[in-house]
Motif scaffolding. Sequence first.
Motif, PDB file in Angstrom:
ATOM      1  N   THR A  66      25.127  11.938  15.704  1.00  0.00           N
ATOM      2  CA  THR A  66      24.807  11.414  14.377  1.00  0.00           C
ATOM      3  C   THR A  66      23.937  12.410  13.618  1.00  0.00           C
ATOM      4  O   THR A  66      23.073  13.063  14.199  1.00  0.00           O
ATOM      5  CB  THR A  66      24.046  10.075  14.488  1.00  0.00           C
ATOM      6  N   LEU A  67      24.187  12.504  12.323  1.00  0.00           N
ATOM      7  CA  LEU A  67      23.283  13.253  11.458  1.00  0.00           C
ATOM      8  C   LEU A  67      23.155  12.526  10.133  1.00  0.00           C
ATOM      9  O   LEU A  67      24.079  11.826   9.703  1.00  0.00           O
ATOM     10  CB  LEU A  67      23.773  14.675  11.213  1.00  0.00           C
ATOM     11  N   THR A  68      22.014  12.670   9.505  1.00  0.00           N
ATOM     12  CA  THR A  68      21.792  12.160   8.158  1.00  0.00           C
ATOM     13  C   THR A  68      21.584  13.354   7.247  1.00  0.00           C
ATOM     14  O   THR A  68      20.633  14.115   7.416  1.00  0.00           O
ATOM     15  CB  THR A  68      20.570  11.224   8.104  1.00  0.00           C
ATOM     16  N   LEU A  69      22.505  13.515   6.298  1.00  0.00           N
ATOM     17  CA  LEU A  69      22.527  14.708   5.455  1.00  0.00           C
ATOM     18  C   LEU A  69      21.898  14.432   4.093  1.00  0.00           C
ATOM     19  O   LEU A  69      22.123  13.386   3.483  1.00  0.00           O
ATOM     20  CB  LEU A  69      23.972  15.174   5.271  1.00  0.00           C
ATOM     21  N   PHE A  70      21.108  15.419   3.626  1.00  0.00           N
ATOM     22  CA  PHE A  70      20.474  15.360   2.319  1.00  0.00           C
ATOM     23  C   PHE A  70      20.915  16.562   1.489  1.00  0.00           C
ATOM     24  O   PHE A  70      21.443  17.529   2.036  1.00  0.00           O
ATOM     25  CB  PHE A  70      18.948  15.362   2.465  1.00  0.00           C
ATOM     26  N   PRO A  71      20.684  16.531   0.177  1.00  0.00           N
ATOM     27  CA  PRO A  71      20.990  17.718  -0.624  1.00  0.00           C
ATOM     28  C   PRO A  71      20.241  18.939  -0.098  1.00  0.00           C
ATOM     29  O   PRO A  71      19.104  18.832   0.367  1.00  0.00           O
ATOM     30  CB  PRO A  71      20.509  17.328  -2.032  1.00  0.00           C
ATOM     31  N   ALA A  72      20.887  20.088  -0.166  1.00  0.00           N
ATOM     32  CA  ALA A  72      20.277  21.323   0.326  1.00  0.00           C
ATOM     33  C   ALA A  72      19.095  21.733  -0.545  1.00  0.00           C
ATOM     34  O   ALA A  72      19.009  21.380  -1.729  1.00  0.00           O
ATOM     35  CB  ALA A  72      21.316  22.440   0.355  1.00  0.00           C
TER      36      ALA A  72
ATOM     37  N   VAL B 125      19.843  26.013   1.653  1.00  0.00           N
ATOM     38  CA  VAL B 125      19.488  25.760   3.046  1.00  0.00           C
ATOM     39  C   VAL B 125      19.788  24.294   3.345  1.00  0.00           C
ATOM     40  O   VAL B 125      19.248  23.398   2.691  1.00  0.00           O
ATOM     41  CB  VAL B 125      17.994  26.057   3.314  1.00  0.00           C
ATOM     42  N   ALA B 126      20.668  24.057   4.299  1.00  0.00           N
ATOM     43  CA  ALA B 126      21.069  22.691   4.632  1.00  0.00           C
ATOM     44  C   ALA B 126      19.876  21.881   5.139  1.00  0.00           C
ATOM     45  O   ALA B 126      18.992  22.411   5.816  1.00  0.00           O
ATOM     46  CB  ALA B 126      22.176  22.705   5.676  1.00  0.00           C
ATOM     47  N   VAL B 127      19.861  20.602   4.800  1.00  0.00           N
ATOM     48  CA  VAL B 127      18.791  19.697   5.239  1.00  0.00           C
ATOM     49  C   VAL B 127      19.441  18.482   5.886  1.00  0.00           C
ATOM     50  O   VAL B 127      20.225  17.774   5.258  1.00  0.00           O
ATOM     51  CB  VAL B 127      17.914  19.244   4.061  1.00  0.00           C
ATOM     52  N   ALA B 128      19.109  18.239   7.141  1.00  0.00           N
ATOM     53  CA  ALA B 128      19.667  17.094   7.850  1.00  0.00           C
ATOM     54  C   ALA B 128      18.733  16.649   8.956  1.00  0.00           C
ATOM     55  O   ALA B 128      18.046  17.468   9.566  1.00  0.00           O
ATOM     56  CB  ALA B 128      21.038  17.438   8.442  1.00  0.00           C
ATOM     57  N   ALA B 129      18.730  15.355   9.200  1.00  0.00           N
ATOM     58  CA  ALA B 129      18.040  14.797  10.367  1.00  0.00           C
ATOM     59  C   ALA B 129      19.091  14.603  11.445  1.00  0.00           C
ATOM     60  O   ALA B 129      20.003  13.787  11.290  1.00  0.00           O
ATOM     61  CB  ALA B 129      17.374  13.473  10.013  1.00  0.00           C
ATOM     62  N   LEU B 130      19.001  15.383  12.521  1.00  0.00           N
ATOM     63  CA  LEU B 130      19.945  15.262  13.623  1.00  0.00           C
ATOM     64  C   LEU B 130      19.471  14.162  14.573  1.00  0.00           C
ATOM     65  O   LEU B 130      18.285  14.071  14.871  1.00  0.00           O
ATOM     66  CB  LEU B 130      20.062  16.590  14.373  1.00  0.00           C
ATOM     67  N   TYR B 131      20.391  13.350  15.004  1.00  0.00           N
ATOM     68  CA  TYR B 131      20.069  12.199  15.854  1.00  0.00           C
ATOM     69  C   TYR B 131      18.896  11.399  15.263  1.00  0.00           C
ATOM     70  O   TYR B 131      17.850  11.242  15.898  1.00  0.00           O
ATOM     71  CB  TYR B 131      19.730  12.648  17.278  1.00  0.00           C
TER      72      TYR B 131
ATOM     73  N   TRP C  96      23.874  11.021  -1.376  1.00  0.00           N
ATOM     74  CA  TRP C  96      22.825  11.158  -0.369  1.00  0.00           C
ATOM     75  C   TRP C  96      22.054   9.860  -0.259  1.00  0.00           C
ATOM     76  O   TRP C  96      22.004   9.119  -1.239  1.00  0.00           O
ATOM     77  CB  TRP C  96      21.879  12.313  -0.702  1.00  0.00           C
ATOM     78  N   PRO C  97      21.504   9.565   0.890  1.00  0.00           N
ATOM     79  CA  PRO C  97      21.710  10.258   2.159  1.00  0.00           C
ATOM     80  C   PRO C  97      23.072   9.901   2.745  1.00  0.00           C
ATOM     81  O   PRO C  97      23.565   8.789   2.551  1.00  0.00           O
ATOM     82  CB  PRO C  97      20.575   9.732   3.036  1.00  0.00           C
ATOM     83  N   GLN C  98      23.667  10.838   3.446  1.00  0.00           N
ATOM     84  CA  GLN C  98      24.957  10.606   4.096  1.00  0.00           C
ATOM     85  C   GLN C  98      24.744  10.517   5.607  1.00  0.00           C
ATOM     86  O   GLN C  98      24.279  11.475   6.215  1.00  0.00           O
ATOM     87  CB  GLN C  98      25.936  11.736   3.786  1.00  0.00           C
ATOM     88  N   ILE C  99      25.101   9.386   6.172  1.00  0.00           N
ATOM     89  CA  ILE C  99      24.985   9.205   7.617  1.00  0.00           C
ATOM     90  C   ILE C  99      26.371   9.382   8.227  1.00  0.00           C
ATOM     91  O   ILE C  99      27.292   8.605   7.948  1.00  0.00           O
ATOM     92  CB  ILE C  99      24.427   7.815   7.970  1.00  0.00           C
ATOM     93  N   TRP C 100      26.526  10.422   9.028  1.00  0.00           N
ATOM     94  CA  TRP C 100      27.812  10.727   9.645  1.00  0.00           C
ATOM     95  C   TRP C 100      27.699  10.600  11.156  1.00  0.00           C
ATOM     96  O   TRP C 100      26.692  11.010  11.749  1.00  0.00           O
ATOM     97  CB  TRP C 100      28.246  12.152   9.303  1.00  0.00           C
ATOM     98  N   THR C 101      28.720  10.047  11.771  1.00  0.00           N
ATOM     99  CA  THR C 101      28.746   9.917  13.225  1.00  0.00           C
ATOM    100  C   THR C 101      30.138  10.278  13.744  1.00  0.00           C
ATOM    101  O   THR C 101      31.131  10.146  13.035  1.00  0.00           O
ATOM    102  CB  THR C 101      28.422   8.482  13.678  1.00  0.00           C
TER     103      THR C 101
END
Length: 233
Positions: free
Chosen positions: A88-94, A103-109, A71-76
């Motif tokens: 794009t999303l930036t994924l963090f540990p749930a 519960v999933a935690v991510a910043a979308l766009y 983490w953080p994982q930036i996926w596009t």
Amino acid sequence: FVPRATAVGMVPIYDLFNHHNGERNVKLQLSDTGVQLVALDPIPRGKQIFLSYGVKSMSTMYRDYGFVESWPQIWTWTEDTAAKDRHTLTLFPATLDDSGNEVAVAALYPNKEILSKFWQGHAPLQEYQTLAKTHTLNLPRDLLERFRNAATTLLESLPTSLKEDQAILKSMVKSKAALLKNPDGSENTKQVDLQDSISAVEYRIAFKKSVKAGLSVAEKALVDWNDGGQEEL
């Protein structure tokens, strides 16, 4: 050799340290006498030193360095349409809810402000999780729907499902174990080829899990919109 710190100069020892944007605890600092490795916080004896190779997408990290960070994982990904829309999303540990469910935690766009915090900032995981939740909950409804629709379409269009990839990986790992147990003289080459295939499937699994997590985040945020409010972080 040319290290990753080429923007600064030849710093071979610095280049030996591992990358982790989330747990970065040192930075490179220029001075009149050269460069210094400066701790961002007191580092306990025995704790690993992490630096940052930069804020990059996971496809770039995997291509250039051969791994996907925790983490953080930036996926596009880019839609295979005439519009070529990019998501794009930036994924963090749930996190865990009151019932103990993940519960999933991510910043979308994610915007530049969020991404710059990973590069310039140094904060606890919980602070980043809160930042991601706040950002996503404040997105316009049309963006949340756009992500939900794109993620759903992507997962349905891929040639293999997450479950199928997990089965493929399990079979490959068994094959690798059998190869090591019963060598025939060519096991080194076969093992390298098989490990490369295992790594590729592991990457596919990580990508699909992240898209599914982002989809879950988008759907939950849309429920909050439909309920006419946002949940407390």
